[in-house]
Design a protein around this motif. Structure first.
Motif, PDB file in Angstrom:
ATOM      1  N   ALA A 141       0.809  -1.223   0.000  1.00  0.00           N
ATOM      2  CA  ALA A 141       0.000   0.000   0.000  1.00  0.00           C
ATOM      3  C   ALA A 141       0.847   1.280   0.000  1.00  0.00           C
ATOM      4  CB  ALA A 141      -0.979  -0.012   1.178  1.00  0.00           C
ATOM      5  N   PRO A 142       1.939   1.374   0.787  1.00  0.00           N
ATOM      6  CA  PRO A 142       2.682   2.646   0.820  1.00  0.00           C
ATOM      7  C   PRO A 142       3.198   3.075  -0.554  1.00  0.00           C
ATOM      8  CG  PRO A 142       3.384   1.215   2.617  1.00  0.00           C
ATOM      9  CD  PRO A 142       2.483   0.392   1.739  1.00  0.00           C
ATOM     10  N   SER A 143       3.549   2.119  -1.426  1.00  0.00           N
ATOM     11  CA  SER A 143       4.019   2.505  -2.762  1.00  0.00           C
ATOM     12  C   SER A 143       2.947   2.269  -3.824  1.00  0.00           C
ATOM     13  CB  SER A 143       5.315   1.770  -3.121  1.00  0.00           C
ATOM     14  OG  SER A 143       5.196   0.393  -2.901  1.00  0.00           O
ATOM     15  N   ARG A 144       1.724   1.922  -3.381  1.00  0.00           N
ATOM     16  CA  ARG A 144       0.620   1.693  -4.325  1.00  0.00           C
ATOM     17  C   ARG A 144       1.049   0.760  -5.447  1.00  0.00           C
ATOM     18  NH1 ARG A 144      -4.183   5.766  -4.011  1.00  0.00           N
ATOM     19  NH2 ARG A 144      -4.165   5.783  -1.763  1.00  0.00           N
ATOM     20  N   ALA A 145       1.596  -0.368  -5.055  1.00  0.00           N
ATOM     21  CA  ALA A 145       2.122  -1.327  -6.021  1.00  0.00           C
ATOM     22  C   ALA A 145       1.532  -2.697  -5.739  1.00  0.00           C
ATOM     23  CB  ALA A 145       3.640  -1.398  -5.904  1.00  0.00           C
ATOM     24  N   THR A 185      -3.088   2.280  -8.773  1.00  0.00           N
ATOM     25  CA  THR A 185      -2.151   1.233  -8.358  1.00  0.00           C
ATOM     26  C   THR A 185      -1.298   0.776  -9.540  1.00  0.00           C
ATOM     27  OG1 THR A 185      -3.751   0.451  -6.722  1.00  0.00           O
ATOM     28  CG2 THR A 185      -1.978  -1.080  -7.338  1.00  0.00           C
ATOM     29  N   THR A 186       0.018   0.728  -9.346  1.00  0.00           N
ATOM     30  CA  THR A 186       0.906   0.192 -10.376  1.00  0.00           C
ATOM     31  C   THR A 186       0.883  -1.327 -10.305  1.00  0.00           C
ATOM     32  OG1 THR A 186       2.319   2.116 -10.173  1.00  0.00           O
ATOM     33  CG2 THR A 186       3.262   0.204 -11.298  1.00  0.00           C
ATOM     34  N   VAL A 187       0.702  -1.947 -11.471  1.00  0.00           N
ATOM     35  CA  VAL A 187       0.702  -3.402 -11.577  1.00  0.00           C
ATOM     36  C   VAL A 187       2.089  -3.841 -12.031  1.00  0.00           C
ATOM     37  CG1 VAL A 187      -0.309  -5.396 -12.769  1.00  0.00           C
ATOM     38  CG2 VAL A 187      -1.743  -3.412 -12.218  1.00  0.00           C
ATOM     39  N   TYR A 188       2.733  -4.654 -11.216  1.00  0.00           N
ATOM     40  CA  TYR A 188       4.019  -5.249 -11.586  1.00  0.00           C
ATOM     41  C   TYR A 188       3.763  -6.715 -11.934  1.00  0.00           C
ATOM     42  CZ  TYR A 188       6.240  -1.062  -9.741  1.00  0.00           C
ATOM     43  OH  TYR A 188       6.618   0.242  -9.525  1.00  0.00           O
ATOM     44  N   GLY A 190       4.029 -10.590 -13.944  1.00  0.00           N
ATOM     45  CA  GLY A 190       5.024 -11.654 -14.056  1.00  0.00           C
ATOM     46  C   GLY A 190       5.817 -11.617 -15.351  1.00  0.00           C
ATOM     47  N   HIS A 191       5.287 -10.939 -16.349  1.00  0.00           N
ATOM     48  CA  HIS A 191       5.979 -10.813 -17.640  1.00  0.00           C
ATOM     49  C   HIS A 191       5.640  -9.455 -18.233  1.00  0.00           C
ATOM     50  CE1 HIS A 191       6.752 -15.196 -17.650  1.00  0.00           C
ATOM     51  NE2 HIS A 191       5.559 -15.253 -17.076  1.00  0.00           N
ATOM     52  N   GLY A 192       6.595  -8.823 -18.897  1.00  0.00           N
ATOM     53  CA  GLY A 192       6.328  -7.572 -19.604  1.00  0.00           C
ATOM     54  C   GLY A 192       6.367  -6.358 -18.699  1.00  0.00           C
ATOM     55  N   PRO A 193       6.019  -5.197 -19.284  1.00  0.00           N
ATOM     56  CA  PRO A 193       6.166  -3.933 -18.564  1.00  0.00           C
ATOM     57  C   PRO A 193       5.106  -3.715 -17.489  1.00  0.00           C
ATOM     58  CG  PRO A 193       5.168  -3.553 -20.706  1.00  0.00           C
ATOM     59  CD  PRO A 193       5.529  -5.014 -20.663  1.00  0.00           C
ATOM     60  N   ALA A 194       5.428  -2.834 -16.554  1.00  0.00           N
ATOM     61  CA  ALA A 194       4.463  -2.433 -15.538  1.00  0.00           C
ATOM     62  C   ALA A 194       3.357  -1.609 -16.184  1.00  0.00           C
ATOM     63  CB  ALA A 194       5.158  -1.630 -14.441  1.00  0.00           C
ATOM     64  N   THR A 195       2.185  -1.597 -15.540  1.00  0.00           N
ATOM     65  CA  THR A 195       1.052  -0.811 -16.033  1.00  0.00           C
ATOM     66  C   THR A 195       0.284  -0.323 -14.808  1.00  0.00           C
ATOM     67  OG1 THR A 195      -0.927  -0.895 -17.448  1.00  0.00           O
ATOM     68  CG2 THR A 195      -0.325  -2.944 -16.326  1.00  0.00           C
ATOM     69  N   THR A 196      -0.917   0.208 -15.010  1.00  0.00           N
ATOM     70  CA  THR A 196      -1.736   0.578 -13.854  1.00  0.00           C
ATOM     71  C   THR A 196      -3.095  -0.101 -13.985  1.00  0.00           C
ATOM     72  OG1 THR A 196      -2.768   2.509 -14.871  1.00  0.00           O
ATOM     73  CG2 THR A 196      -0.679   2.881 -13.687  1.00  0.00           C
ATOM     74  N   LEU A 197      -3.786  -0.240 -12.865  1.00  0.00           N
ATOM     75  CA  LEU A 197      -5.114  -0.854 -12.921  1.00  0.00           C
ATOM     76  C   LEU A 197      -6.061  -0.005 -13.758  1.00  0.00           C
ATOM     77  CD1 LEU A 197      -5.588  -2.178  -9.281  1.00  0.00           C
ATOM     78  CD2 LEU A 197      -5.145  -3.513 -11.346  1.00  0.00           C
ATOM     79  N   GLY A 198      -5.943   1.317 -13.629  1.00  0.00           N
ATOM     80  CA  GLY A 198      -6.822   2.199 -14.397  1.00  0.00           C
ATOM     81  C   GLY A 198      -6.623   2.021 -15.893  1.00  0.00           C
ATOM     82  N   ALA A 199      -5.357   1.948 -16.327  1.00  0.00           N
ATOM     83  CA  ALA A 199      -5.064   1.786 -17.757  1.00  0.00           C
ATOM     84  C   ALA A 199      -5.631   0.465 -18.258  1.00  0.00           C
ATOM     85  CB  ALA A 199      -3.556   1.840 -17.995  1.00  0.00           C
ATOM     86  N   GLU A 200      -5.509  -0.597 -17.481  1.00  0.00           N
ATOM     87  CA  GLU A 200      -6.024  -1.889 -17.941  1.00  0.00           C
ATOM     88  C   GLU A 200      -7.542  -1.924 -17.926  1.00  0.00           C
ATOM     89  OE1 GLU A 200      -3.961  -3.784 -19.558  1.00  0.00           O
ATOM     90  OE2 GLU A 200      -2.561  -2.214 -18.965  1.00  0.00           O
TER      91      GLU A 200
END
Ligand SMILES: [Zn+2]
Ligand SMILES: [Zn+2]
Length: 209
Positions: A141-145, A185-188, A190-200
């Motif tokens: 939660a502190p890094s919203r990840a 929230t940033t989504v990290y 298992g494969h590929g680049p990070a994204t955000t929940l909003g973008a997805e």
């Protein structure tokens, strides 16, 4: 501040994440899938103290370096109990024609809803099955990840054509569990680049209404 290192490892470029508190140096390693030397180098270079090794799920490409990383750091290994049959079968390596390796038994069985606390780092555990039966995601939660393994990718979703996978369960995990987190929230993955929940939510073609 939180340090998040992304290490794409092995022939499937599986993302291993090292999450650390820059002040205390407390750290966890998520999904050390291969190339233990690279993981241990990163730990050493940053002078980190590894408090745990966490697995989102136990496909072979996410666990290949577990034995070496656990042995070198002496950190406890945490796995969801529903992953144990797959884990003990070498993560399904045989399905891909690969020889199974031997892996250490977990020290901690993950209970969704019970936070994992390691030194100054705390993760909420989300139960997000579908890709595998005991798949979990770790929310810091502190890094919203959120470290979400093979559930959701940039413009993609996890495969559900494996034994024990379920498309309906995966969709429920994404829509009802992951999407309950804040949109920023940033989504990290298992494969590929990070994204955000909003973008997805807005752009992912597999999630269009
Ligand atoms: Zn997987
Ligand atoms: Zn994977």
């Amino acid at each position: 501040m939180t340090l998040i290192l992304t290490l794409p490892l092995g022939m499937t470029a599986t993302n291993c994440y090292i999450v650390a508190d820059e002040e205390t140096k407390d750290a966890v390693v998520i999904d050390p899938g291969d190339e233990a030397g690279k993981v241990l180098d990163a730990i050493r270079r940053n002078a980190l103290s590894v408090k745990a090794v966490l697995l989102t799920h136990t496909h072979f490409d996410h666990i290949g370096a577990v034995g070496e990383v656990v042995a070198a750091t002496r950190a406890p290994l945490a796995v969801h109990p529903k992953e144990l049959p797959l884990y003990r079968a070498g993560g399904g390596a045989a399905l891909f024609g690969l020889p199974p390796r031997r892996y250490p038994e977990p020290d901690v069985l993950i209970e969704p809803g019970r936070p994992l606390r390691y030194g100054t780092l705390t993760f909420d555990v989300l139960f997000v099955p579908g890709h595998t039966p005991g798949h979990v995601a770790f929310y810091h939660a502190p890094s919203r990840a959120v470290f979400s393994g093979d559930v959701l990718f940039q413009d993609g979703i996890g495969r559900t054509d494996f034994p024990g996978s379920s498309y309906e369960t995966l969709m429920h995990s994404i829509r009802q569990v992951l999407f309950a987190l804040p949109e920023e929230t940033t989504v990290y993955p298992g494969h590929g680049p990070a994204t955000t929940l909003g973008a997805e939510k807005r752009n992912n073609p597999f999630l269009a209404e």
